[in-house]
Design a protein around this motif. Structure first.
Motif, mmCIF file in Angstrom:
data_model
loop_
_atom_site.group_PDB
_atom_site.id
_atom_site.type_symbol
_atom_site.label_atom_id
_atom_site.label_comp_id
_atom_site.label_asym_id
_atom_site.label_seq_id
_atom_site.Cartn_x
_atom_site.Cartn_y
_atom_site.Cartn_z
ATOM 1 N N PHE A 1 12.873 -4.809 12.008
ATOM 2 C CA PHE A 1 13.225 -3.532 12.604
ATOM 3 C C PHE A 1 12.043 -2.565 12.629
ATOM 4 O O PHE A 1 12.176 -1.427 13.091
ATOM 5 N N ASP A 2 10.881 -2.989 12.110
ATOM 6 C CA ASP A 2 9.700 -2.132 12.101
ATOM 7 C C ASP A 2 8.463 -2.976 12.362
ATOM 8 O O ASP A 2 8.544 -4.209 12.466
ATOM 9 N N ASP A 3 7.325 -2.286 12.436
ATOM 10 C CA ASP A 3 6.054 -2.956 12.744
ATOM 11 C C ASP A 3 5.106 -2.930 11.540
ATOM 12 O O ASP A 3 3.891 -2.961 11.695
ATOM 13 N N GLU A 4 5.676 -2.898 10.327
ATOM 14 C CA GLU A 4 4.856 -2.713 9.146
ATOM 15 C C GLU A 4 4.802 -3.946 8.248
ATOM 16 O O GLU A 4 4.270 -3.866 7.136
ATOM 17 N N VAL A 5 5.367 -5.073 8.698
ATOM 18 C CA VAL A 5 5.394 -6.266 7.839
ATOM 19 C C VAL A 5 3.976 -6.733 7.541
ATOM 20 O O VAL A 5 3.658 -7.152 6.419
ATOM 21 N N ASP A 6 3.068 -6.662 8.527
ATOM 22 C CA ASP A 6 1.688 -7.103 8.311
ATOM 23 C C ASP A 6 0.754 -5.936 7.981
ATOM 24 O O ASP A 6 -0.469 -6.042 8.137
ATOM 25 N N TYR A 7 1.348 -4.813 7.560
ATOM 26 C CA TYR A 7 0.582 -3.622 7.149
ATOM 27 C C TYR A 7 -0.216 -3.003 8.289
ATOM 28 O O TYR A 7 -1.138 -2.221 8.067
ATOM 29 N N LEU A 8 0.120 -3.327 9.532
ATOM 30 C CA LEU A 8 -0.617 -2.782 10.670
ATOM 31 C C LEU A 8 0.370 -2.400 11.760
ATOM 32 O O LEU A 8 1.198 -3.223 12.164
ATOM 33 N N ILE A 9 0.290 -1.146 12.208
ATOM 34 C CA ILE A 9 1.143 -0.678 13.304
ATOM 35 C C ILE A 9 0.297 -0.645 14.562
ATOM 36 O O ILE A 9 -0.678 0.122 14.657
ATOM 37 N N ASN A 10 0.658 -1.501 15.514
ATOM 38 C CA ASN A 10 -0.150 -1.610 16.728
ATOM 39 C C ASN A 10 0.737 -2.111 17.858
ATOM 40 O O ASN A 10 1.479 -3.082 17.707
ATOM 41 N N GLY A 11 0.694 -1.470 19.002
ATOM 42 C CA GLY A 11 1.477 -1.896 20.147
ATOM 43 C C GLY A 11 2.922 -1.442 20.069
ATOM 44 O O GLY A 11 3.331 -0.688 19.184
ATOM 45 N N LYS A 12 3.725 -1.900 21.018
ATOM 46 C CA LYS A 12 5.118 -1.467 21.131
ATOM 47 C C LYS A 12 6.097 -2.425 20.448
ATOM 48 O O LYS A 12 7.231 -2.068 20.184
ATOM 49 N N ARG A 13 5.680 -3.666 20.191
ATOM 50 C CA ARG A 13 6.611 -4.657 19.621
ATOM 51 C C ARG A 13 6.610 -4.592 18.097
ATOM 52 O O ARG A 13 5.557 -4.422 17.471
ATOM 53 N N PRO B 1 0.829 -1.210 0.000
ATOM 54 C CA PRO B 1 0.000 0.000 0.000
ATOM 55 C C PRO B 1 0.862 1.258 0.000
ATOM 56 O O PRO B 1 2.045 1.228 0.348
ATOM 57 N N GLU B 2 0.249 2.383 -0.369
ATOM 58 C CA GLU B 2 1.006 3.620 -0.556
ATOM 59 C C GLU B 2 1.726 4.077 0.712
ATOM 60 O O GLU B 2 2.819 4.605 0.660
ATOM 61 N N ASP B 3 1.115 3.885 1.853
ATOM 62 C CA ASP B 3 1.714 4.371 3.101
ATOM 63 C C ASP B 3 2.562 3.297 3.800
ATOM 64 O O ASP B 3 2.877 3.430 4.972
ATOM 65 N N GLN B 4 2.880 2.214 3.106
ATOM 66 C CA GLN B 4 3.647 1.124 3.711
ATOM 67 C C GLN B 4 4.916 0.858 2.885
ATOM 68 O O GLN B 4 4.927 1.025 1.653
#
Length: 463
Positions: A427-439, A391-394
């Motif tokens: 190193f980021d939380d965007e592999v599953d296209y969802l940023i949620n939580g601290k991990r 997606p565009e923002d990922q």
């Protein structure tokens, strides 16, 4: 009822582990029997016949250890090993049919008896007849056999295991001792030592016990115990070691043309070939019967397959397939570098699915580099990229680091099988296209694979 089922299973399992010993418990005296034979005895008796048996003399094959039998209750004057090793050696020489042993251990008794024969004939021959036959001459030995039992090491390995659950228990213990002998052949004409044979044999002792201790009702206690101890006789171990030494002496003599077989060179060559293969295998075997393998090749290509499990921001993880190609090169005997390319799928049930490719660089360490089965540890960093457009923002490219553990089994110099488990942390939380939580997102790889070895010898590179 469940308790008694568990107790029955434990009792039955423990007893059947060594049912040959348990179900042959002595309940009466036994008659004398012919001595035991072993596989070495059978091999010795089935060796091809020699061109001519060699006359050998054995003066004394001694116990050189000077050890006394260990005791938990105080000192003992019983020796740890048999003092009759000379008789065992003479029997082994006779069984082989390659040697004609002559009496030398008690040569004084033999000479005294021959003197009695001479004096009796001279004193009582009729009319002083000088034509009476003389006592035949003694055979003399072309080869003397010397050596002895040089060590008896106790408790080189001890251990055991056990378990107990609500009064039901079972345990086993073991101990391993080791005996070592040397046998050398000496030419009586020159005094030259022709051959020196070194043989060791382990001696196993085992103990197994099973117990049940349970209140079956008020003031009703059930208590059951059974077990056995099995000790390998030291004399039998000494006998087998001496027979193995005689077998080795015969083959070593064939190899150096000290004697020859009746059936020709082909039979001798086969005996020598089998003996050399056994020697090579023995050279790779350590003190505790561990096989030491020389990894002859330093580079390998690998193919792995298995499952990938996502641990991200969605629940309901599903296993996706993964396939990996890798190249490994050894830095030293234990250290290696690995680069791999993989394709895999991450997915969560009814929520997320994504196909990716990755490139990893790892450093690793073989825990047992000289064993057929070697665990290994590894770790490094890598990059993964989605196959479809993000997606565009990922972001479509993600950095990560990974570490894992595995084990490899060498089938031969060129082929190895492996299993592994790997933990990957993005190193980021965007592999599953969802940023949620601290991990950050993470996933696990589990799989099996095969390594194909090639290239230059690791031995030449490491020397």
């Amino acid at each position: 009822m469940n308790f008694f089922r568990i107790a029955g299973v434990i009792l039955l399992t423990s007893v059947t582990l060594s049912c040959g010993t348990y179900f042959n418990q002595p309940v009466d005296v036994t008659e004398a029997r012919i001595g035991e034979t072993s596989k070495v005895t059978e091999r010795l008796r089935t060796l091809p016949l020699p061109q001519e048996p060699v006359v050998v003399g054995v003066y004394n094959f001694r116990d050189l250890t000077g050890q006394y039998k260990p005791s938990d209750v105080g000192s003992t004057f019983s020796t740890a090993v048999t003092q009759g090793a000379t008789s065992i050696l003479i029997k082994a020489l006779e069984d082989s049919r390659w040697f004609t042993p002559i009496e030398r251990e008690n040569i004084g008794n033999l000479l005294n008896e021959r003197n009695i024969i001479r004096s009796t004939r001279q004193e009582y021959q009729a009319g002083g007849d000088q034509n009476q036959p003389q006592v035949p001459p003694l055979l003399y030995a072309g080869i003397l056999l010397e050596g002895g039992i040089v060590s008896y090491d106790t408790n080189i390995i001890t251990g055991g295991m056990g378990a107990r659950y609500f009064g039901v228990g079972s345990s086993t213990q073991y101990r391993q001792d080791r005996i070592t002998i040397y046998l050398r052949a000496i030419s009586t004409s020159s005094g030259k030592i022709l051959k020196n044979i070194y043989i060791s044999k382990t001696i196993l002792s085992q103990a197994l016990d099973v117990s049940l201790y349970k209140y079956v009702s008020f003031q009703r206690l059930l208590e059951v115990e059974t077990g056995f101890t099995r000790n390998e006789p030291v004399q039998v171990a000494v006998k087998e070691a001496i027979e193995k030494a005689v077998e080795g002496l015969i083959v070593e003599g064939l190899k150096d043309d000290l004697w020859s077989a009746q059936e020709g060179e082909e039979v001798s060559a086969q005996l020598i070939s089998d003996y050399e293969a056994e020697k090579e295998d023995s050279d790779l075997t350590g003190l505790y019967n561990r096989k030491f393998i020389q990894r002859n090749y330093n580079n390998s290509f690998g193919l792995d397959m298995g499952a990938t499990i996502m641990r991200g921001d969605y629940s309901g993880q599903e296993a996706g397939a993964h396939l990996t190609f890798d190249y490994t090169t050894g830095i030293s005997k234990s250290l290696f570098l690995n680069v791999s390319a993989s394709g895999f799928e991450l997915k969560n049930e009814n929520a997320f699915s994504r196909k990716l490719v990755g490139l990893d660089l790892n450093g690793g360490y073989l825990l047992l580099p000289n064993d057929k089965i070697s665990p290994y540890l590894y770790g490094g960093s890598g990059v993964i990229m989605g196959v479809e457009e993000a997606p565009e923002d990922q972001d479509n490219i993600h950095l990560k680091f990974q570490y894992g553990i595995g084990a490899e089994y060498l089938l031969n110099d060129k082929l190895g099988l492996k299993i592994f488990a790997q933990h990957n942390l993005a190193f980021d939380d965007e592999v599953d296209y969802l940023i949620n939580g601290k991990r950050n997102d993470q996933f696990f790889n589990f799989g099996i694979g095969v390594n194909f070895y090639l290239g230059s010898s690791s031995q030449s590179q490491n020397n």
